[in-house]
Design an enzyme around this catalytic site. Structure first.
Site, short mmCIF file in Angstrom:
data_model
loop_
_atom_site.label_atom_id
_atom_site.label_comp_id
_atom_site.label_asym_id
_atom_site.label_seq_id
_atom_site.Cartn_x
_atom_site.Cartn_y
_atom_site.Cartn_z
N ASP A 114 -23.94 5.39 44.27
CA ASP A 114 -24.89 4.71 43.41
C ASP A 114 -26.11 4.24 44.20
O ASP A 114 -26.02 3.31 44.99
CB ASP A 114 -24.18 3.50 42.77
CG ASP A 114 -25.08 2.71 41.86
OD1 ASP A 114 -26.09 3.23 41.40
OD2 ASP A 114 -24.73 1.54 41.58
N ASP A 290 -32.23 6.08 40.23
CA ASP A 290 -30.88 5.50 40.25
C ASP A 290 -29.84 6.55 39.88
O ASP A 290 -29.69 6.91 38.73
CB ASP A 290 -30.83 4.33 39.26
CG ASP A 290 -29.49 3.62 39.23
OD1 ASP A 290 -28.61 3.96 40.06
OD2 ASP A 290 -29.32 2.73 38.39
#
Length: 401
Positions: A114, A290
């Site tokens: 992430d 992201d």
């Protein structure tokens, strides 16, 4: 003659030992273990809304950590809200997971990588049923484990959260070892269901760390374990990978377009604009890149502006649907490079068996706005080779090979 030959061999060995030894830059294969579709293959607008809320909670957590670490508020629109979710969460999202090792001897875990968070979290042996069926980190089985004697706890307004202990141990990412890496070991969690990955590895900047501590990749850089301070993603239906310590030149073609990071928290950059059916719909904006967010999310006003020239309708708060046979051609321009979104990636799928109405991949999130207006998630990254250059604080984009 024999002694001269042996002396020559010895000299060659000495020279070879003195030369810098090359480090391999290695890759981790990534697989997609869940999707935004229901079991019957349709897209549930409520699930899309749940993913938006989960993403918002992650950003709130990062903004709170940034303020604790720096004394400066990252975003008033994020920090003023109270709701959120746990660091380890299953929201029926598209998770791109791969394998790491932790401990000595190594214990293997499947991780969600992430770029929108900073910390490494693993479930511990005492987490119980709240950690679902995940593989558990066992400190007593590792000779290099060190308890820091501190705990962490994150709790949010919706009742979700996690608590546990903070450890240091050896962590291996794509064969590169980070020694004495700080990470959280969950002993209790709420909001974590049966997911196919074990934990979360954050790959943003240290200023977002809950502990605070260097992210794993930053530790690898500081310890000289990787040949270059770069990692890169290819996300696709096949051949997806996270490349560590460099780029995989076989996975892209042409030159790389770089754009600088504007704030070292998330991977925040400036964008030039967004186009719909060949016309500019959104002008200059700020965004974060992201890998932990499936969708492309924007402020309600800019998303509405983007869909204005289409037949889109808001079917749930922040969730837009369009006729399946009239999906628009959308492109995003970053650093002067236009990145078209493929029809397959933009169209998430139909909402029911009629096949008339489909959900688009660009949706709205209320708390965006004052620091950045967009989150460029999985949908963008599936259309371009994405390079995260920690050393030069920049993000690169190149056409997929």
């Amino acid at each position: 003659m024999r002694s001269l030959f042996l002396s020559l061999i010895a000299a060659l060995h000495a020279l070879a030992a003195a030369l810098p030894q090359p480090h391999p830059d290695l890759s981790i294969s990534l697989t997609k273990k869940s999707s935004l579709r229901t079991a019957d293959g349709y897209v549930d607008p409520a699930s899309i809304r749940a993913h938006i809320i989960s993403t918002e909670a992650k950003l709130q957590r990062g903004a709170a950590a940034f303020e604790r670490n720096t004394g400066t508020a990252l975003s008033s629109s994020l920090t003023k809200r109270a709701s959120g979710s746990a660091p380890l969460v299953d929201d029926s999202n598209k998770n791109w997971i791969g394998v790491i090792q932790a401990g000595t001897p190594p214990q293997t875990f499947t991780m969600d990588f992430d770029t929108g968070s900073a910390d490494l979290f693993l479930p511990g042996t005492s987490c119980g049923s709240s950690c679902g069926g995940q593989e558990r980190y066992i400190p007593s089985s590792s000779s290099s484990a060190q308890s820091l004697g501190t705990t962490f706890q994150v709790t949010y307004g919706d009742g979700s959260g996690a608590a546990g202990d903070v450890y240091k141990d050896t962590v291996s990412l794509a064969g590169f070892k980070a020694t004495a890496q700080t990470f959280g070991v969950a002993t209790n969690a709420t909001g974590l269901s049966q997911e196919k990955f074990d934990g979360l590895m954050g790959m943003s900047f240290k200023s977002l760390s809950e502990f605070p501590a260097d992210p794993v990749f930053d530790t690898l850089i500081s310890q000289g374990a990787v040949p270059d301070s770069v990692f890169a993603f290819k996300l696709a239906s096949s051949g997806s990978e996270l490349h560590v310590g460099g780029v995989n030149s076989a996975l892209y073609k042409g030159s790389v377009t770089y754009t600088p990071v504007t704030k070292k928290a998330y991977w925040q950059i400036n964008g030039d604009g967004m186009g719909v059916n060949g016309k500019t719909a959104v002008k200059k904006f700020s965004a974060i890149v992201d890998s932990g967010t499936s969708l492309i999310l924007g402020t309600p006003s800019q998303v509405k502006q983007l869909y204005a020239a289409t037949n889109a309708a808001e079917v749930e708060k922040g969730v837009y649907a369009l006729p399946c046979n009239a999906m628009p051609h959308v492109s995003i321009t970053l650093g002067g490079k236009s990145i078209p979104l493929s029809a397959d990636s933009f169209n998430l799928g139909p909402i029911d068996s009629s096949g008339n109405t489909c959900i688009g991949a660009i949706q709205a999130m209320d708390s965006l706005g004052d620091q950045f207006q967009w989150i460029l998630g999985d949908i963008l990254m599936r259309n371009v080779y994405t390079i995260f250059d920690v050393g030069h604080a920049r993000v690169g984009f190149a056409d997929l090979a």
